[in-house]
Design a protein around this motif. Structure first.
Motif, short mmCIF file in Angstrom:
data_model
loop_
_atom_site.label_atom_id
_atom_site.label_comp_id
_atom_site.label_asym_id
_atom_site.label_seq_id
_atom_site.Cartn_x
_atom_site.Cartn_y
_atom_site.Cartn_z
N ASN A 253 35.04 4.93 -4.18
CA ASN A 253 35.22 6.30 -4.61
C ASN A 253 36.50 6.92 -4.74
O ASN A 253 36.67 7.42 -4.25
N GLY A 254 37.27 5.77 -5.12
CA GLY A 254 38.88 6.37 -4.90
C GLY A 254 39.34 6.50 -3.91
O GLY A 254 40.38 6.60 -3.86
N VAL A 255 38.98 5.96 -2.84
CA VAL A 255 39.29 5.33 -1.34
C VAL A 255 39.35 4.30 -1.16
O VAL A 255 38.93 3.30 -1.30
N ASN A 256 40.49 3.46 -0.79
CA ASN A 256 41.27 2.38 -0.48
C ASN A 256 40.31 2.34 0.83
O ASN A 256 40.75 2.61 1.87
N GLY A 257 39.57 1.21 0.84
CA GLY A 257 38.98 0.67 2.22
C GLY A 257 37.99 1.48 2.55
O GLY A 257 37.79 0.84 4.19
N ARG A 258 37.39 2.10 2.33
CA ARG A 258 36.88 3.31 2.17
C ARG A 258 35.29 3.09 3.62
O ARG A 258 35.48 3.56 4.53
N SER A 259 34.67 1.82 3.25
CA SER A 259 33.55 1.57 4.09
C SER A 259 33.81 0.90 5.71
O SER A 259 33.43 1.13 6.37
N GLU A 260 35.45 -0.23 5.39
CA GLU A 260 35.83 -0.43 6.56
C GLU A 260 36.17 1.08 7.64
O GLU A 260 35.90 0.84 8.46
#
Length: 284
Positions: free
Chosen positions: A56-63
């Motif tokens: 969603n445009g964000v690096n490593g969001r889930s982590e």
């Protein structure tokens, strides 16, 4: 007696910059010890050479969401009165400050010492550390803002050392009644911050210190002072150690410091020396 929790959080994914992890560990080693403080390290996956995936445009969001939840779980397990955080990128302040905002309510104020406002959204920036203060106030990234139990009122936030915001940042800030003091306004005294503490009836302070508020010509362990060059076009800090120390001392004389987070330490000489030593065929 108050209970203090010292958190080592070698998080690098929020700034998508692996050396932040080493910078956090060196900060923790350098800082004075407090014998009766609790010590915890937040588990953070070390860099394995693979780039972070954009979600969603964000690096490593889930982590990062999982790391933020894990940090809050650690804090709640101890239920401290005070928290000191050694980071890592600026996102390390989210869980500790969210906890303190819930614990102290309107008594808490956030003093954000930084050259940048950290109120971006995923539409404005691809790295989550640029959104952390927005998340705490209920803006920023909706997924991270949802992890904050009690959003901080903008009136309870003050910037110190901020300058040269981008047009997008200015637009967001124009809608928020936060207070700001530039490096020039804080050069000789802390009166703007002390007025804010008094007028907002602040009894507890959470202080975020992004080391990039410092002048990179005077302190070289900063992103924008990378000796190999830095392509990022961002405001450069303009303050000195003496000015920042004076501000924190003055603020601490007017309100009790319940939280202190220091972040964005990039000790380039130590990092380069470590890499050099790792290459030598002499350790086995």
């Amino acid at each position: 007696m108050s209970k203090t929790l010292r958190l080592l959080m070698p998080q690098w994914q929020g700034g998508n910059n692996p050396p932040y992890a080493f910078g956090a560990r060196l900060l923790h080693w350098l800082a004075p010890e407090k014998g009766d403080a609790l010590e915890e390290e937040v588990p953070v996956r070390p860099f394995d050479g693979k780039p972070l995936e954009a979600e969603n445009g964000v690096n490593g969001r889930s982590e990062l969401l999982e790391q933020t939840k894990r940090t809050m779980e650690i804090i709640r397990r101890h239920e401290p009165d005070r928290i000191i955080v050694f980071g890592g990128d600026c996102l390390v302040s989210q869980a500790p400050f969210a906890y303190l905002a819930e614990k102290y309510g309107e008594k808490l104020g956030i003093l954000w010492l930084d050259a940048h406002p950290d109120i971006s959204t995923p539409a404005m920036h691809c790295n989550e550390h640029a959104m952390v203060l927005g998340n705490l106030m209920g803006g920023g990234d909706p997924a991270f803002a949802a992890l904050v139990p009690v959003h901080v009122m903008p009136e309870k936030v003050m910037y110190g050392g901020i300058h040269d915001e981008t047009p997008e940042e200015e637009k967001v800030l124009a809608e928020l009644p936060v207070r700001k003091a530039s490096p020039q306004e804080l050069k000789n005294d802390s009166s703007p911050i002390l007025r804010w503490i008094e007028e907002e009836s602040i009894e507890k302070l959470a202080i975020h210190l992004d080391l990039d508020v410092l002048d990179p010509a005077l302190f070289r362990s900063l992103l924008l002072a990378n000796p190999e060059g830095c392509s990022i076009d961002a405001a450069r800090g303009e303050m000195t150690f003496g000015q920042i120390a004076g501000i924190i001392k003055d603020a601490a004389s007017a309100a009790s410091v319940a939280g202190f987070a220091v972040a964005e330490h990039l000790p380039w000489d130590a990092i380069n020396l470590k890499s050099f030593l790792e290459e030598l065929p002499v350790w086995e």
